[in-house]
Design an enzyme around this catalytic site. Structure first.
Site, short mmCIF file in Angstrom:
data_model
loop_
_atom_site.label_atom_id
_atom_site.label_comp_id
_atom_site.label_asym_id
_atom_site.label_seq_id
_atom_site.Cartn_x
_atom_site.Cartn_y
_atom_site.Cartn_z
N LYS A 181 0.87 -1.18 0.00
CA LYS A 181 0.00 0.00 0.00
C LYS A 181 0.90 1.23 0.00
O LYS A 181 1.42 1.64 1.03
CB LYS A 181 -0.88 -0.01 1.26
CG LYS A 181 -2.27 0.60 1.10
CD LYS A 181 -2.31 2.08 0.80
CE LYS A 181 -1.98 2.99 1.94
NZ LYS A 181 -1.75 4.37 1.50
N GLU A 256 9.17 1.41 11.14
CA GLU A 256 10.29 2.34 10.88
C GLU A 256 9.69 3.74 10.86
O GLU A 256 8.96 4.09 9.94
CB GLU A 256 10.94 2.00 9.55
CG GLU A 256 11.54 0.60 9.58
CD GLU A 256 12.22 0.21 8.27
OE1 GLU A 256 12.03 0.89 7.27
OE2 GLU A 256 12.93 -0.81 8.29
N CYS A 289 13.81 10.78 6.95
CA CYS A 289 13.61 10.36 8.35
C CYS A 289 14.90 10.42 9.14
O CYS A 289 14.90 10.74 10.33
CB CYS A 289 13.03 8.96 8.39
SG CYS A 289 14.06 7.74 7.55
N GLU A 384 9.45 16.23 15.18
CA GLU A 384 9.93 16.10 13.80
C GLU A 384 9.19 17.08 12.89
O GLU A 384 7.96 17.08 12.86
CB GLU A 384 9.68 14.66 13.32
CG GLU A 384 10.23 14.39 11.94
CD GLU A 384 9.87 12.99 11.45
OE1 GLU A 384 8.69 12.61 11.56
OE2 GLU A 384 10.77 12.29 10.96
P1 NAD Z 1 2.08 8.59 7.46
O1 NAD Z 1 2.17 7.79 8.70
O2 NAD Z 1 1.09 9.68 7.39
O3 NAD Z 1 1.75 7.64 6.20
C1 NAD Z 1 2.56 6.53 5.87
C2 NAD Z 1 1.70 5.49 5.18
O4 NAD Z 1 0.73 5.02 6.11
C3 NAD Z 1 0.92 5.99 3.96
O5 NAD Z 1 0.91 4.98 2.98
C4 NAD Z 1 -0.48 6.16 4.53
O6 NAD Z 1 -1.50 6.03 3.57
C5 NAD Z 1 -0.54 5.01 5.50
N1 NAD Z 1 -1.58 5.14 6.53
C6 NAD Z 1 -2.14 6.27 7.03
N2 NAD Z 1 -3.06 5.95 7.96
C7 NAD Z 1 -3.07 4.61 8.08
C8 NAD Z 1 -3.78 3.68 8.86
N3 NAD Z 1 -4.69 4.07 9.76
N4 NAD Z 1 -3.53 2.37 8.71
C9 NAD Z 1 -2.62 1.94 7.83
N5 NAD Z 1 -1.91 2.76 7.05
C10 NAD Z 1 -2.13 4.09 7.15
O7 NAD Z 1 3.55 9.11 7.18
P2 NAD Z 1 4.04 10.06 5.99
O8 NAD Z 1 3.69 11.45 6.31
O9 NAD Z 1 3.61 9.49 4.68
O10 NAD Z 1 5.61 9.85 6.07
C11 NAD Z 1 6.45 10.65 6.82
C12 NAD Z 1 6.89 9.93 8.07
O11 NAD Z 1 7.57 8.73 7.73
C13 NAD Z 1 7.89 10.75 8.87
O12 NAD Z 1 7.58 10.65 10.23
C14 NAD Z 1 9.21 10.08 8.57
O13 NAD Z 1 10.20 10.25 9.54
C15 NAD Z 1 8.80 8.64 8.46
N6 NAD Z 1 9.80 7.86 7.74
C16 NAD Z 1 10.53 6.94 8.43
C17 NAD Z 1 11.52 6.20 7.77
C18 NAD Z 1 12.34 5.18 8.51
O14 NAD Z 1 12.95 4.35 7.84
N7 NAD Z 1 12.40 5.20 9.82
C19 NAD Z 1 11.75 6.42 6.41
C20 NAD Z 1 10.99 7.37 5.75
C21 NAD Z 1 10.00 8.08 6.42
#
Ligand code: NAD
Length: 487
Positions: A181, A256, A289, A384
């Site tokens: 997804k 992650e 991240c 963040e």
């Molecule tokens: P997000 O949590 O808003 O979304 C991530 C994914 O989760 C998307 O595909 C979204 O559609 C999905 N999602 C949203 N609600 C959900 C639910 N209730 N159930 C299941 N899936 C759901 O995050 P974002 O804004 O897309 O990404 C940014 C974040 O990701 C930042 O906090 C960043 O630090 C983190 N990040 C971490 C890493 C790592 O390796 N640690 C790498 C890249 C990004």
């Protein structure tokens, strides 16, 4: 071009889900917009619970045959996918850049080759997986990695295909089937990956892609009783929601998450190197991240460091990510820009000083920003931002540096700049972080464990750790007696 295809720079992308080896459309769609100029790229199938369930059912149906496929054949297919990625690097690069605004040159030269490498690496690693047998009172212990089952992989928009394939490759290598997804702001390269996997000969249902909003289909995927693994990269609030949703089935999770990583600059460091490391944190418009967004500088060199940093930051070229000369592209979405600006405004209101930037740029760009005079317990130091916004604080002792570095709820990464090996060893040992870089940044080997401590994540992936997560480990204990051939 058909009703279900959009084109980006001449590259056709199917806008539907990929379920059980077929394209499936939803009744509703959502609009995909390019952050470069706000242009509409097309309408994407907006998944519902029905499509989420269909994708899990397809993954479940395909699982027994895929799990039973000899590892050499699984590895061959992963290499065939890598070949397909390599053939389409230019297509993938321009589509990803148009969809998420990150630099075309890094997609071409770094990210997409790395996507192919994700498949090659886990294909090869699979063939080396082995734990030496050991004896217990004459009995042999044999450890094996058994495929666990259908796996749901949920990814963010900041490095879409890179982060998706970092999960898809080991999950498939492990013998699991997958429902991917991708993030709703960047749905396109996941669709191209489905095409590439199909062309490579991956059997139907082994990889499924469901498009849509996490808030609408996330629960249907993560609470499904047939799902045996969930790997998620994204934000902390979403991770908490997924953890609750997975609890009823006790589905194992790999999380992650975000970070607020420090860059510690000691007075004994090569200051030019330290400044370069600091300016690098603006890469991908700060949407990384791992970014070391809290710069902690030893008091005695802070003034000189800040002067050189400001000079270097002033030379950053911000603009169209398709231009070779551009260093930083746009931020992903107007909503993200508002969030970034809100953080900066509140910090300035609380007494912070913008040494560099501190405001929005034209269109969907945020000026690279460095804030000083920030308190350790302030929002801008603790939360963040996920934009090109860094803070600078000073310290006078090593103890203070370690204390400031560890004093957030995160623990994803830490970077230190020092010329003293003993200090590097001492400080590294005390830092809470999944990855520590010493006099370097972002050097990542797929065989290393990757993940975060505290609110930055749960579990580690990479090398054997990925297989430990995606597999059910089994220990078989065999007695020396009871064999017919032993008489
Ligand atoms: P997000 O949590 O808003 O979304 C991530 C994914 O989760 C998307 O595909 C979204 O559609 C999905 N999602 C949203 N609600 C959900 C639910 N209730 N159930 C299941 N899936 C759901 O995050 P974002 O804004 O897309 O990404 C940014 C974040 O990701 C930042 O906090 C960043 O630090 C983190 N990040 C971490 C890493 C790592 O390796 N640690 C790498 C890249 C990004």
């Amino acid at each position: 071009m058909t009703e279900h295809t959009l084109t980006v720079a001449g590259v056709a992308v199917d806008t539907r889900h990929w379920i059980g080896g077929e394209r499936v459309a939803s009744a509703e769609t959502f609009t995909d917009v390019s952050p470069i100029d706000g242009s509409v790229l097309g309408e994407i199938s907006r998944g519902t619970e029905a499509e989420a369930a269909a994708a899990v059912a397809a993954a479940k149906a395909a699982f027994p045959a895929w799990a039973a496929t000899p590892v050499a054949e699984r590895a061959r297919l992963l290499h065939a996918i890598a070949d397909g990625v390599e053939k389409r690097i230019e297509d993938l690069a321009i589509v990803e850049t148009t969809d998420n605004g990150a630099l075309l040159r890094s997609h071409r030269r770094g990210v997409m080759p790395r996507v192919a490498h994700n498949f090659r690496f886990f294909a090869d690693w699979l063939l080396t997986l082995e734990h030496e047998d050991f004896e217990t009172r004459g009995h042999t212990n044999h450890v094996s990695w058994d495929p666990a089952g259908p796996s749901v992989l949920i990814t963010p928009w900041n490095a879409p295909l890179m982060l998706s394939t970092w999960k898809v490759a080991p999950a498939l290598a492990a013998g699991n089937t997958v429902v991917l997804k991708p993030a709703e702001w960047t749905p396109l390269t996941a669709s191209l990956l489905a095409d590439i996997a199909a062309e490579a000969g991956l059997p139907a249902g082994v990889l499924n892609v469901v498009q849509g909003y996490g808030s609408e289909i996330g629960d249907a995927l993560t609470s499904h009783p047939d799902v045996r693994r969930i790997s998620f990269t994204g934000s902390v609030p979403t991770a908490k929601r997924i953890t609750r949703s997975a609890a009823d089935n006790l589905t194992p999770l790999s999380l992650e998450l975000g970070g607020k990583s420090p860059l510690l600059v000691f007075a004994d460091a090569d200051l030019d190197l330290a400044v370069d490391l600091a300016v690098e944190q603006y890469d991908n418009a700060g949407q990384v991240c791992l970014a070391a967004t809290r710069i902690l500088v030893e008091e005695s060199v802070a003034e000189e460091f800040t002067r050189r940093f400001a000079e270097k930051a002033a030379a950053i070229v911000q603009g169209d990510p398709r231009d070779e000369a551009t260093d930083i592209g746009p931020n992903i979405h107007e909503r993200q820009l508002e969030k970034i600006d809100g953080f900066v405004r509140r910090a300035l209101d609380a007494g912070a000083r913008a040494v560099v930037g501190g405001h929005r740029g034209e269109g969907q760009y945020y000026a690279p920003t460095l804030l000083t005079d920030v308190a350790q317990d302030s929002e801008i130091v603790q939360e963040e931002v996920f934009g090109p916004v860094l803070t600078l604080q000073t310290f006078t002792t090593e103890d203070e540096a370690v204390h400031l570095a560890n004093d957030t709820r995160f623990g994803l990464a830490a970077t230190l700049a020092t010329g003293d090996r003993d200090r590097a060893a001492r400080v590294t040992e005390r830092l809470v972080a999944g990855t520590v870089w010493v006099n370097c940044f972002f050097v990542r080997d797929l065989q290393a464990p990757f993940g975060g401590s505290r609110h930055s994540g749960v579990g580690r992936e990479g090398g054997t750790w990925s297989f430990d997560f995606y597999c059910d480990l089994k220990n078989t204990v065999t007695a020396p007696k009871g064999w017919k051939d032993h008489g």
